[in-house]
Design an enzyme around this catalytic site. Structure first.
Site, short mmCIF file in Angstrom:
data_model
loop_
_atom_site.label_atom_id
_atom_site.label_comp_id
_atom_site.label_asym_id
_atom_site.label_seq_id
_atom_site.Cartn_x
_atom_site.Cartn_y
_atom_site.Cartn_z
N HIS A 163 0.94 -1.10 -0.15
CA HIS A 163 -0.04 0.01 0.29
C HIS A 163 0.91 1.18 -0.20
O HIS A 163 2.21 0.81 0.17
CB HIS A 163 -0.98 -0.16 1.07
CG HIS A 163 -1.87 -1.00 1.31
ND1 HIS A 163 -2.81 -1.31 0.28
CD2 HIS A 163 -1.96 -2.10 2.16
CE1 HIS A 163 -3.78 -2.35 0.67
NE2 HIS A 163 -3.08 -2.83 1.58
N CYS A 176 -0.01 2.43 -4.34
CA CYS A 176 -0.91 3.72 -4.63
C CYS A 176 -0.04 5.04 -4.24
O CYS A 176 0.99 4.70 -3.45
CB CYS A 176 -2.19 3.72 -3.85
SG CYS A 176 -3.32 2.42 -4.28
#
Length: 368
Positions: free
Chosen positions: A215, A258
């Site tokens: 992430h 991301c």
């Protein structure tokens, strides 16, 4: 509509005094920077680091994004508004010195167009600016070392990403170090150990490739416990000061994470949607020979299918299987980007479009 008598002459007189509308700041900047020789561009970046202007452009951003006139223009436009950019350009051009380029930046007021005057979109290049140096290839005959980190927790499809990457690294003859589901301390310790190992290799390193899958948000990775790790800090571990083993060797970073929460839903087309430190003999820039791949633009999410893995990683594997190592790495990832851009997936009922982002300070070609 018909003109009233004399209106044309009145209009002509007004046009004589019409201020020239300046093009957007990035274009104005590039039109000036295009007039600089390669050496002058390098001097420009050096001077820019010490100009009396805030905010200062970060050194890493300058090395990664300001390697050519276009990238440097975009970077300056990102950091400064029109007035601040004008002051910076005047300061730097005075020190180069390029007094011939100063007039357009010394005054913020638009020039007045005289009747019949043609304002060129671009100033003529000097002859030696049109000459290109012949580029050769990096020597990859030394050890090829890869570091592969993946956070699997709450990232369905991550196992498939690891498989894709291991197969690709094997095909490109990389020895790899795995780091699965680390916390912040574990990642930093393991990647430092990997870097230190490179510096201890006596026969020389051919290439270093670091893949980080987790992430993330702009500038940071997120570990499985929510801790954040600075990407810039990782990049610095491998610069020419901290990793002399990689002097003038390609340092490739693949970041599958991301860069924010924004989602690019795209635009409608006629196409059918698809399913889803110092050198003894010479000085090097601190950050050189980097090639960094992001799976999405700044502040945007990255795509990962829970069954088939990340869009970028799968496309890398497919393109390599189809074309092998015939292309320079930038061309290879351009083809990967083509595959990514033309793939669409549904994510929480919302079609999301992504495009890869490449940042490079390579000075030679890379063929695996």
């Amino acid at each position: 509509m018909e003109e009233s008598p004399g209106s044309g002459r009145h209009l002509e007189r007004n046009l004589w005094r019409t201020p020239l509308k300046l093009p957007p700041l990035p274009i104005r900047l590039q039109e000036t920077l295009d007039q600089l020789s390669p050496q002058e561009l390098r001097d420009f970046r050096t001077i820019l680091k010490n100009v009396d202007a805030e905010p200062r452009v970060k050194e890493l951003r300058l090395e990664l994004e300001g390697g050519n006139a276009s990238g440097l223009a975009q970077l300056l436009a990102k950091y400064y508004d029109s007035e601040a950019a004008r002051r910076v350009m005047v300061q730097v051009l005075q020190q180069l010195p390029r007094a011939d380029l100063l007039p357009r930046w010394r005054s913020a007021a638009p020039a007045v167009v005289a009747a019949g005057q043609v304002i060129p979109r671009k100033m003529a290049k000097r002859s030696y600016d049109c000459m290109e140096d012949e580029l050769d290839c990096y020597d990859l005959s030394g050890s090829r070392k890869a570091f592969l980190m993946c956070v699997q927790k709450n990232r369905p499809g991550a196992e498939q990403d690891i498989q894709w990457m291991e197969e690709w690294l094997d095909q490109c003859h990389f020895e790899r170090t795995l780091c699965i589901d680390p916390n912040k301390m574990e990642l930093l310790e393991k990647i430092r150990s990997f870097r230190d190992g490179l510096n201890e290799i006596k026969d020389g390193v051919g290439c270093c490739l670091v893949t980080l899958m987790s992430h993330g948000e702009e500038g940071f990775l997120k570990m499985n416990n929510g801790e954040k790790v600075s990407l810039e800090g990782i990049f610095e571990m491998f610069n020419n000061k901290n990793c002399p083993a990689l002097h003038e060797k390609p340092k490739i970073f693949i970041i599958q994470a991301c860069r924010g929460e924004r989602r690019d839903i795209g635009v409608e087309t006629d196409d059918e949607p698809m399913d889803s430190d110092d050198v003894s003999e010479k000085r090097l820039p601190t950050f050189s020979d980097y090639f960094i791949i992001y799976p999405t633009r700044a502040a945007h999410v990255a795509l990962r299918d829970p069954h088939t893995g990340s869009v970028m990683i799968r496309a890398m594997s497919n393109v390599f299987q189809e074309y092998g190592n015939k292309w320079h790495i930038a061309d290879f990832f351009t083809k990967v980007n083509n595959r990514v851009v033309h793939s669409e997936f549904n994510l929480q009922k919302e079609p999301v479009k992504v495009t890869l982002v490449m940042e490079s300070t390579l000075t030679k070609f890379v063929y695996f």
